[in-house]
Design an enzyme around this catalytic site. Structure first.
Site, PDB file in Angstrom:
ATOM      1  N   LYS A   1       6.697  23.047 -14.969  1.00 44.29           N
ATOM      2  CA  LYS A   1       6.256  21.837 -13.977  1.00 44.29           C
ATOM      3  C   LYS A   1       5.179  21.833 -12.372  1.00 44.29           C
ATOM      4  CE  LYS A   1       4.656  16.806 -14.678  1.00 44.29           C
ATOM      5  NZ  LYS A   1       4.785  15.885 -14.845  1.00 44.29           N
TER       6      LYS A   1
ATOM      7  N   GLU B   1       8.761  16.934 -25.422  1.00 46.09           N
ATOM      8  CA  GLU B   1       7.947  17.783 -23.572  1.00 46.09           C
ATOM      9  C   GLU B   1       8.587  19.208 -23.622  1.00 46.09           C
ATOM     10  OE1 GLU B   1       5.876  16.255 -23.101  1.00 46.09           O
ATOM     11  OE2 GLU B   1       5.689  14.206 -22.736  1.00 46.09           O
TER      12      GLU B   1
ATOM     13  N   LYS C   1       2.587  11.465 -11.294  1.00 49.15           N
ATOM     14  CA  LYS C   1       1.619  10.195 -12.024  1.00 49.15           C
ATOM     15  C   LYS C   1       2.619   9.737 -12.989  1.00 49.15           C
ATOM     16  CE  LYS C   1      -1.031  13.045 -14.748  1.00 49.15           C
ATOM     17  NZ  LYS C   1      -1.384  14.210 -16.174  1.00 49.15           N
TER      18      LYS C   1
ATOM     19  N   ARG D   1       1.142  -1.469   0.212  1.00 49.24           N
ATOM     20  CA  ARG D   1       0.077  -0.192   0.264  1.00 49.24           C
ATOM     21  C   ARG D   1       1.200   1.398  -0.268  1.00 49.24           C
ATOM     22  NH1 ARG D   1      -3.099  -2.838   4.093  1.00 49.24           N
ATOM     23  NH2 ARG D   1      -4.823  -3.926   3.345  1.00 49.24           N
TER      24      ARG D   1
ATOM     25  N   ARG E   1      -3.825  21.457 -14.283  1.00 51.29           N
ATOM     26  CA  ARG E   1      -2.480  20.367 -14.758  1.00 51.29           C
ATOM     27  C   ARG E   1      -2.673  19.779 -16.357  1.00 51.29           C
ATOM     28  NH1 ARG E   1       0.177  15.851 -11.141  1.00 51.29           N
ATOM     29  NH2 ARG E   1       1.614  14.986 -13.051  1.00 51.29           N
TER      30      ARG E   1
ATOM     31  N   ASN F   1      -0.983  18.479 -20.541  1.00 55.21           N
ATOM     32  CA  ASN F   1      -1.577  17.187 -22.396  1.00 55.21           C
ATOM     33  C   ASN F   1      -1.048  18.246 -23.572  1.00 55.21           C
ATOM     34  OD1 ASN F   1      -1.101  15.214 -20.640  1.00 55.21           O
ATOM     35  ND2 ASN F   1      -3.322  15.797 -19.460  1.00 55.21           N
TER      36      ASN F   1
ATOM     37  N   HIS G   1       6.670   8.261 -27.510  1.00 53.17           N
ATOM     38  CA  HIS G   1       5.761   9.173 -27.082  1.00 53.17           C
ATOM     39  C   HIS G   1       6.122  10.462 -27.658  1.00 53.17           C
ATOM     40  CE1 HIS G   1       3.517  11.006 -24.315  1.00 53.17           C
ATOM     41  NE2 HIS G   1       4.253  11.511 -23.557  1.00 53.17           N
TER      42      HIS G   1
ATOM     43  N   GLU H   1      -5.186  17.074 -11.165  1.00 52.52           N
ATOM     44  CA  GLU H   1      -5.252  17.607 -12.137  1.00 52.52           C
ATOM     45  C   GLU H   1      -7.271  17.362 -12.492  1.00 52.52           C
ATOM     46  OE1 GLU H   1      -3.700  15.508 -15.650  1.00 52.52           O
ATOM     47  OE2 GLU H   1      -5.745  15.240 -16.928  1.00 52.52           O
TER      48      GLU H   1
ATOM     49  N   HIS I   1      -1.189  15.566 -26.388  1.00 50.80           N
ATOM     50  CA  HIS I   1      -1.191  14.596 -25.632  1.00 50.80           C
ATOM     51  C   HIS I   1      -2.182  13.880 -26.505  1.00 50.80           C
ATOM     52  CE1 HIS I   1       2.281  15.875 -23.537  1.00 50.80           C
ATOM     53  NE2 HIS I   1       2.460  14.918 -23.132  1.00 50.80           N
TER      54      HIS I   1
ATOM     55  N   HIS J   1      -1.843  10.383 -28.088  1.00 48.90           N
ATOM     56  CA  HIS J   1      -2.542   8.863 -27.483  1.00 48.90           C
ATOM     57  C   HIS J   1      -2.796   7.927 -28.495  1.00 48.90           C
ATOM     58  CE1 HIS J   1      -2.254  10.579 -22.937  1.00 48.90           C
ATOM     59  NE2 HIS J   1      -0.550   9.981 -23.380  1.00 48.90           N
TER      60      HIS J   1
HETATM   61  P1  NAD Z   1      11.446   5.425 -22.788  1.00 49.23           P
HETATM   62  O1  NAD Z   1      11.397   5.043 -21.510  1.00 49.23           O
HETATM   63  O2  NAD Z   1      10.937   3.921 -23.532  1.00 49.23           O
HETATM   64  O3  NAD Z   1      13.099   5.213 -23.288  1.00 49.23           O
HETATM   65  C1  NAD Z   1      13.209   5.617 -24.428  1.00 49.23           C
HETATM   66  C2  NAD Z   1      14.549   4.496 -24.582  1.00 49.23           C
HETATM   67  O4  NAD Z   1      15.710   5.366 -24.238  1.00 49.23           O
HETATM   68  C3  NAD Z   1      14.584   3.335 -24.086  1.00 49.23           C
HETATM   69  O5  NAD Z   1      14.751   2.597 -25.129  1.00 49.23           O
HETATM   70  C4  NAD Z   1      15.084   3.216 -23.086  1.00 49.23           C
HETATM   71  O6  NAD Z   1      16.043   2.368 -22.452  1.00 49.23           O
HETATM   72  C5  NAD Z   1      16.560   4.424 -23.458  1.00 49.23           C
HETATM   73  N1  NAD Z   1      17.119   5.040 -22.282  1.00 49.23           N
HETATM   74  C6  NAD Z   1      16.951   5.738 -21.605  1.00 49.23           C
HETATM   75  N2  NAD Z   1      17.742   6.183 -20.846  1.00 49.23           N
HETATM   76  C7  NAD Z   1      18.898   5.923 -22.003  1.00 49.23           C
HETATM   77  C8  NAD Z   1      20.436   6.409 -21.426  1.00 49.23           C
HETATM   78  N3  NAD Z   1      20.997   7.439 -20.873  1.00 49.23           N
HETATM   79  N4  NAD Z   1      21.318   6.277 -22.521  1.00 49.23           N
HETATM   80  C9  NAD Z   1      20.686   5.451 -23.241  1.00 49.23           C
HETATM   81  N5  NAD Z   1      19.751   5.004 -23.568  1.00 49.23           N
HETATM   82  C10 NAD Z   1      18.578   4.909 -22.844  1.00 49.23           C
HETATM   83  O7  NAD Z   1      10.699   6.661 -23.072  1.00 49.23           O
HETATM   84  P2  NAD Z   1      10.827   8.215 -22.693  1.00 49.23           P
HETATM   85  O8  NAD Z   1      10.642   8.613 -23.535  1.00 49.23           O
HETATM   86  O9  NAD Z   1      11.924   8.081 -21.439  1.00 49.23           O
HETATM   87  O10 NAD Z   1       9.519   7.935 -21.365  1.00 49.23           O
HETATM   88  C11 NAD Z   1       7.995   7.604 -22.433  1.00 49.23           C
HETATM   89  C12 NAD Z   1       7.357   7.479 -20.930  1.00 49.23           C
HETATM   90  O11 NAD Z   1       6.903   8.098 -21.059  1.00 49.23           O
HETATM   91  C13 NAD Z   1       5.606   6.810 -21.530  1.00 49.23           C
HETATM   92  O12 NAD Z   1       5.284   5.769 -21.770  1.00 49.23           O
HETATM   93  C14 NAD Z   1       5.115   8.217 -21.601  1.00 49.23           C
HETATM   94  O13 NAD Z   1       3.627   7.967 -21.409  1.00 49.23           O
HETATM   95  C15 NAD Z   1       5.573   8.381 -20.456  1.00 49.23           C
HETATM   96  N6  NAD Z   1       5.175   9.967 -19.714  1.00 49.23           N
HETATM   97  C16 NAD Z   1       4.781   9.784 -18.346  1.00 49.23           C
HETATM   98  C17 NAD Z   1       4.828  11.342 -17.863  1.00 49.23           C
HETATM   99  C18 NAD Z   1       4.493  11.169 -16.614  1.00 49.23           C
HETATM  100  O14 NAD Z   1       3.672  12.420 -16.142  1.00 49.23           O
HETATM  101  N7  NAD Z   1       4.199  10.537 -15.526  1.00 49.23           N
HETATM  102  C19 NAD Z   1       5.258  12.008 -18.501  1.00 49.23           C
HETATM  103  C20 NAD Z   1       5.036  12.415 -20.000  1.00 49.23           C
HETATM  104  C21 NAD Z   1       5.365  11.114 -20.700  1.00 49.23           C
HETATM  105  N1  GLY Z   2       2.523  14.841 -18.137  1.00 48.61           N
HETATM  106  C1  GLY Z   2       1.902  15.555 -18.020  1.00 48.61           C
HETATM  107  C2  GLY Z   2       1.530  15.482 -16.551  1.00 48.61           C
HETATM  108  O1  GLY Z   2       2.373  15.280 -15.712  1.00 48.61           O
HETATM  109  O2  GLY Z   2       0.376  16.543 -15.886  1.00 48.61           O
END
Ligand code: NAD
Ligand code: GLY
Length: 371
Positions: free
Chosen positions: A234, A192, A150, A128, A248, A252, A272, A244, A255, A259
């Protein structure tokens, strides 16, 4: 905290009462024991990473953590958006239980947004709720996903549909980690970064336009500024609307269309950030058709997105009714209300608004913006 770094250490605070925390931004942070000195005490730390990032950075991190935790465990997930799912999440719970982790165990997310979102969700639900630290290694994760709490996994029918709001206790953005990031991933992160301009700070957009080449060349001073300003914006938004209920949603921008592209093509086809890049262009066109911005603004944003190495045209998702397919996919969005899609639109440069738009108008935009 003093960091042994070539750049001054920047610190951005997320102010959320008892859930407040710091984002550290600098070089040589990830592998330094000092970075983690104020974290909760526990017998065990569990680091979650993936098959790409673990060989690059897990040894540095686990060594630094050994100064603070008697036992440091590494769980390595398969790499990719396609693994942001239940079976992969289960691997984290397997690691926690097989290593006798208790409710004080601290989780560390070492990787991009996929690892960060999944580790956060595991931390929110294991016993939890246990503390977790974000150690983002992509630009996208450093400017957005590691901050604000998130956490989620995907469902085949919709992106990030299953998750929780759960804040980390610290975020560590090590600039050096970005040096190994592939160019395509860097561009995805820039989407972003760019989004913060039109929704909140046109002076920052101007700065990005002027410094884009330095960012694409991974120049550390430019990266540090982009990460710091993104996190400040942010923090300002999340500090006012953590869960949100209103404001907030502006984070997006791009997005809703993005998406639809990600789930419509199948997770992992487009990154993404690529979906967000072309999604911002589509949302800007919709804003123009609603009379909120002029064509010069749309052209300016399109040029910047393109210069950042991102797509500005959406893919065709259906040969028979492409706009209809986008609309169906966009209805499965967390901002939708009673099946009505709500878009983040630009209401004059630097200001965002969330509102619905007539399907016919959205169809026109999709027809004009897909190729
Ligand atoms: P990812 O986590 O898939 O990383 C991208 C690629 O880069 C992967 O293959 C990873 O292994 C590689 N990688 C990571 N760091 C590296 C480094 N230093 N050197 C070499 N390779 C490296 O993608 P991302 O773009 O980081 O994240 C996208 C995800 O984040 C999506 O699932 C999206 O929905 C989510 N997201 C979440 C929020 C939130 O607020 N929580 C906001 C935006 C996006
Ligand atoms: N990436 C959108 C949020 O954090 O709200």
């Amino acid at each position: 905290m003093q960091a042994n770094s070539s750049l001054p250490l920047a610190q951005v605070q997320i102010s959320l009462a008892e859930r407040s925390y710091s984002i550290f931004i600098g070089s040589k942070l990830l592998g330094q024991a000092l970075t983690y000195q104020h974290l909760p005490k526990a017998a065990t730390a569990l680091v979650v990473s993936n098959t790409t990032v673990a060989p690059l950075y897990a040894a540095q991190l686990t060594q630094a953590l050994q100064s603070h935790y008697a036992k440091v465990v590494l769980v390595t997930l398969p790499d990719g958006e396609v693994f942001k799912d239940w079976p992969t999440l289960q691997l984290i719970f397997d690691g926690l239980l097989e290593n006798g982790c208790d409710r004080k165990t601290v989780l560390f997310a070492l990787g991009g947004g996929v690892v960060g979102d999944m580790t956060g969700f595991a931390a929110a639900s294991y016993m939890r709720g246990v503390p977790f630290v974000q150690v983002p290694t992509t630009l996208l994760a450093q400017v957005d996903s590691s901050v604000g709490g998130k956490t989620a996994i995907n469902h085949p029918l919709g992106k990030n549909m299953i998750g929780a709001f759960y804040q980390p206790v610290q975020v560590v953005c090590d600039l050096d980690a970005l040096q190994t990031l592939p160019d395509r991933e860097l561009s995805a992160g820039l989407a972003e970064v760019i989004k913060y301009g039109p929704i909140a700070d046109m002076a920052f957009l101007e700065w990005i336009e002027a410094n884009l080449n330095a960012l694409l060349a991974k120049e550390p001073t430019a990266l540090a500024h982009a990460i710091r300003r993104s996190c400040e914006i942010k923090a300002w938004v999340v500090g006012q609307d953590e869960r949100e209920s209103g404001l907030r949603a502006i984070l997006n921008f791009g997005h809703t269309f993005g998406h639809a592209v990600e789930s419509g093509l199948g997770y992992g086809q487009w990154l993404h950030g690529e979906g967000v890049g072309c999604g911002m262009v589509m949302a800007a066109h919709l804003s123009q058709r609603l009379g909120l911005v002029d064509s010069a603004f749309v052209e300016r944003l399109t040029t910047l997105v393109q210069r950042a190495g991102l797509p500005v045209k959406g893919p065709i998702l259906s040969a028979t009714d492409n706009a209809g397919r986008y609309l169906d996919l966009m209805r499965i969005d967390k901002k939708s209300e009673a099946g009505e899609i709500r878009f983040v639109l630009i209401d004059g440069p630097g200001k965002a608004v969330v509102r619905a738009a007539a399907d016919a108008l959205v169809r026109e935009v999709i027809d004009a913006c897909c190729a």
